[in-house]
Motif scaffolding. Structure first.
Motif, mmCIF file in Angstrom:
data_model
loop_
_atom_site.group_PDB
_atom_site.id
_atom_site.type_symbol
_atom_site.label_atom_id
_atom_site.label_comp_id
_atom_site.label_asym_id
_atom_site.label_seq_id
_atom_site.Cartn_x
_atom_site.Cartn_y
_atom_site.Cartn_z
ATOM 1 N N ARG A 1 0.831 -1.195 0.000
ATOM 2 C CA ARG A 1 0.000 0.000 0.000
ATOM 3 C C ARG A 1 0.873 1.256 0.000
ATOM 4 O O ARG A 1 1.923 1.299 0.622
ATOM 5 N N GLY A 2 0.382 2.260 -0.693
ATOM 6 C CA GLY A 2 1.084 3.543 -0.729
ATOM 7 C C GLY A 2 1.686 3.879 -2.066
ATOM 8 O O GLY A 2 2.102 5.015 -2.298
ATOM 9 N N GLY A 3 1.748 2.903 -2.988
ATOM 10 C CA GLY A 3 2.278 3.154 -4.323
ATOM 11 C C GLY A 3 1.177 3.162 -5.363
ATOM 12 O O GLY A 3 0.032 2.787 -5.090
ATOM 13 N N VAL A 4 1.511 3.591 -6.559
ATOM 14 C CA VAL A 4 0.578 3.527 -7.687
ATOM 15 C C VAL A 4 0.826 2.213 -8.416
ATOM 16 O O VAL A 4 1.911 1.991 -8.957
ATOM 17 N N TRP A 5 -0.179 1.357 -8.419
ATOM 18 C CA TRP A 5 -0.089 0.066 -9.094
ATOM 19 C C TRP A 5 -1.263 -0.027 -10.048
ATOM 20 O O TRP A 5 -2.426 -0.056 -9.631
ATOM 21 N N LEU A 6 -0.998 -0.077 -11.333
ATOM 22 C CA LEU A 6 -2.104 -0.127 -12.285
ATOM 23 C C LEU A 6 -1.705 -0.867 -13.550
ATOM 24 O O LEU A 6 -0.528 -0.974 -13.898
ATOM 25 N N SER A 7 -2.716 -1.364 -14.228
ATOM 26 C CA SER A 7 -2.576 -1.958 -15.553
ATOM 27 C C SER A 7 -3.598 -1.295 -16.452
ATOM 28 O O SER A 7 -4.761 -1.121 -16.067
ATOM 29 N N ALA A 8 -3.167 -0.911 -17.645
ATOM 30 C CA ALA A 8 -4.037 -0.162 -18.544
ATOM 31 C C ALA A 8 -4.023 -0.763 -19.936
ATOM 32 O O ALA A 8 -3.056 -1.414 -20.352
ATOM 33 N N LEU B 1 -4.046 -3.205 -29.790
ATOM 34 C CA LEU B 1 -4.218 -2.729 -28.417
ATOM 35 C C LEU B 1 -2.857 -2.605 -27.761
ATOM 36 O O LEU B 1 -1.985 -3.442 -27.977
ATOM 37 N N ALA B 2 -2.677 -1.553 -26.983
ATOM 38 C CA ALA B 2 -1.449 -1.378 -26.211
ATOM 39 C C ALA B 2 -1.775 -1.579 -24.736
ATOM 40 O O ALA B 2 -2.677 -0.927 -24.199
ATOM 41 N N ARG B 3 -1.041 -2.492 -24.099
ATOM 42 C CA ARG B 3 -1.239 -2.741 -22.672
ATOM 43 C C ARG B 3 0.025 -2.346 -21.920
ATOM 44 O O ARG B 3 1.141 -2.581 -22.382
ATOM 45 N N ILE B 4 -0.173 -1.771 -20.746
ATOM 46 C CA ILE B 4 0.977 -1.324 -19.962
ATOM 47 C C ILE B 4 0.694 -1.515 -18.474
ATOM 48 O O ILE B 4 -0.391 -1.202 -17.993
ATOM 49 N N GLY B 5 1.642 -2.090 -17.779
ATOM 50 C CA GLY B 5 1.595 -2.142 -16.334
ATOM 51 C C GLY B 5 2.552 -1.099 -15.787
ATOM 52 O O GLY B 5 3.660 -0.937 -16.299
ATOM 53 N N VAL B 6 2.142 -0.368 -14.762
ATOM 54 C CA VAL B 6 2.968 0.681 -14.176
ATOM 55 C C VAL B 6 3.008 0.516 -12.666
ATOM 56 O O VAL B 6 1.968 0.291 -12.028
ATOM 57 N N GLY B 7 4.200 0.616 -12.114
ATOM 58 C CA GLY B 7 4.367 0.675 -10.672
ATOM 59 C C GLY B 7 5.196 1.891 -10.324
ATOM 60 O O GLY B 7 6.285 2.084 -10.888
ATOM 61 N N LEU B 8 4.694 2.742 -9.429
ATOM 62 C CA LEU B 8 5.379 3.969 -9.026
ATOM 63 C C LEU B 8 5.421 4.043 -7.511
ATOM 64 O O LEU B 8 4.369 3.989 -6.856
ATOM 65 N N ASN B 9 6.630 4.148 -6.952
ATOM 66 C CA ASN B 9 6.775 4.252 -5.496
ATOM 67 C C ASN B 9 6.429 5.668 -5.048
ATOM 68 O O ASN B 9 7.082 6.630 -5.447
ATOM 69 N N VAL B 10 5.408 5.775 -4.212
ATOM 70 C CA VAL B 10 4.995 7.085 -3.704
ATOM 71 C C VAL B 10 5.270 7.151 -2.203
ATOM 72 O O VAL B 10 6.227 7.779 -1.768
ATOM 73 N N SER B 11 4.431 6.489 -1.411
ATOM 74 C CA SER B 11 4.635 6.486 0.045
ATOM 75 C C SER B 11 4.793 5.072 0.585
ATOM 76 O O SER B 11 4.793 4.865 1.797
ATOM 77 N N ASN B 12 4.915 4.102 -0.276
ATOM 78 C CA ASN B 12 5.049 2.707 0.128
ATOM 79 C C ASN B 12 6.470 2.400 0.583
ATOM 80 O O ASN B 12 7.425 3.069 0.167
ATOM 81 N N PRO B 13 6.651 1.405 1.455
ATOM 82 C CA PRO B 13 8.010 0.968 1.785
ATOM 83 C C PRO B 13 8.690 0.394 0.558
ATOM 84 O O PRO B 13 8.048 -0.260 -0.268
ATOM 85 N N VAL B 14 9.988 0.649 0.415
ATOM 86 C CA VAL B 14 10.721 0.190 -0.768
ATOM 87 C C VAL B 14 11.925 -0.641 -0.340
ATOM 88 O O VAL B 14 12.479 -0.440 0.746
ATOM 89 N N PRO B 15 12.359 -1.570 -1.179
ATOM 90 C CA PRO B 15 13.524 -2.396 -0.861
ATOM 91 C C PRO B 15 14.815 -1.620 -1.079
ATOM 92 O O PRO B 15 14.812 -0.524 -1.664
ATOM 93 N N PRO B 16 15.957 -2.157 -0.635
ATOM 94 C CA PRO B 16 17.247 -1.513 -0.911
ATOM 95 C C PRO B 16 17.436 -1.314 -2.412
ATOM 96 O O PRO B 16 17.079 -2.177 -3.219
#
Length: 261
Positions: free
Chosen positions: A80-87, A151-166
């Motif tokens: 939770r806290g990141g942008v996770w979407l598929s379009a 059709l163009a498909r795209i998955g996007v993940g963007l770290n916003v306020s979520n915990p992130v790995p090293p």
């Protein structure tokens, strides 16, 4: 004990659509979930159940994914806290490679982040970096009918306020909390996808913009360890390399055959 059933909660979609329309982006059909296994799976099911959506783009957003799809089929958990979407987008460039498509989205997303004053680099083929730390990733797929993009498909993940790995970074590490509201960045990513459709009409601009943001001047061959100088990006999205008089190019994406979507 058996695995607990997943819960699907659709919340906040109306406010996000309102924000998009206020900025002139009124062609989106959205599904927003609280928790899901994977937005990619949810999007695939949506496209099968309702294959026609006119000229509208579609996106499935989730607050939390427990089996997200990554590069080469890798699975990971999106907290939770990141942008996770598929379009899924109608794509204006009917002759396109998946590599160039992915870079087009990466460039448009970089522009959105750079509007905050942050400097972003593109790690070919699919990551955005800030100071060599991963901020975002894109997962592109093109669906063809014959030789034309259907059709163009795209998955996007963007770290916003979520915990992130090293090795990763979130926007909250670089921006004030008031500039890290999740709904704002969900809208920013969707606007970036609309911008990508505009950029697709000028592939030369995409290549130039991506080259200006490349993360490194040299790379090591993962198989041999040989060092190669980065010459730039080809019009099909390939990474162009040279070593003295030797020249080569890398590509990682494969295009999808036609599907009944």
């Amino acid at each position: 004990m058996g695995e607990a059933p997943l819960t699907f909660v659709r919340t906040g979609r109306g406010r996000l659509l309102h924000d998009l329309r206020r900025h002139g982006h009124d062609t989106w059909c959205l599904r927003r979930l609280g928790v899901c296994a994977s937005t990619e799976t949810e999007l695939s099911q949506w496209l099968v159940q309702h294959p026609r959506c006119g000229l509208h783009s579609r996106a499935v957003l989730a607050d939390h994914q427990i089996r997200a799809h990554g590069q080469y089929g890798r699975r990971w958990m999106a907290s939770r806290g990141g942008v996770w979407l598929s379009a899924a987008l109608p794509w204006p460039q009917q002759q396109c490679s998946t590599g160039l498509f992915g870079l087009t989205v990466a460039l448009a997303l970089a522009e959105q982040v750079e509007s905050t004053g942050l400097q972003v680099s593109i790690k070919w083929p699919n990551d955005l970096l800030i100071d060599s730390r991963k901020l975002a990733g894109v997962l592109p797929t093109l669906v063809f009918r014959g030789s034309r993009v259907r059709l163009a498909r795209i998955g996007v993940g963007l770290n916003v306020s979520n915990p992130v790995p090293p090795g990763a970074v979130s926007l909250r590490e670089r921006l004030s909390s008031g500039r890290c509201r999740l709904r704002v960045w969900q809208g920013a990513v969707l606007r970036a996808l609309d911008r990508a459709r505009e950029l697709a009409l000028d592939p030369c601009m995409v290549v130039c913009g991506a080259e200006q943001r490349l993360w490194a001047e040299s790379v090591a061959d993962p198989g041999t360890g040989e060092a190669w100088q980065v010459r730039g990006i080809g019009m099909d999205g390939r990474l162009l390399l040279e070593q003295g008089t030797r020249r080569t190019s890398w590509t990682r994406w494969t295009d999808s055959p036609d599907q009944d979507l």
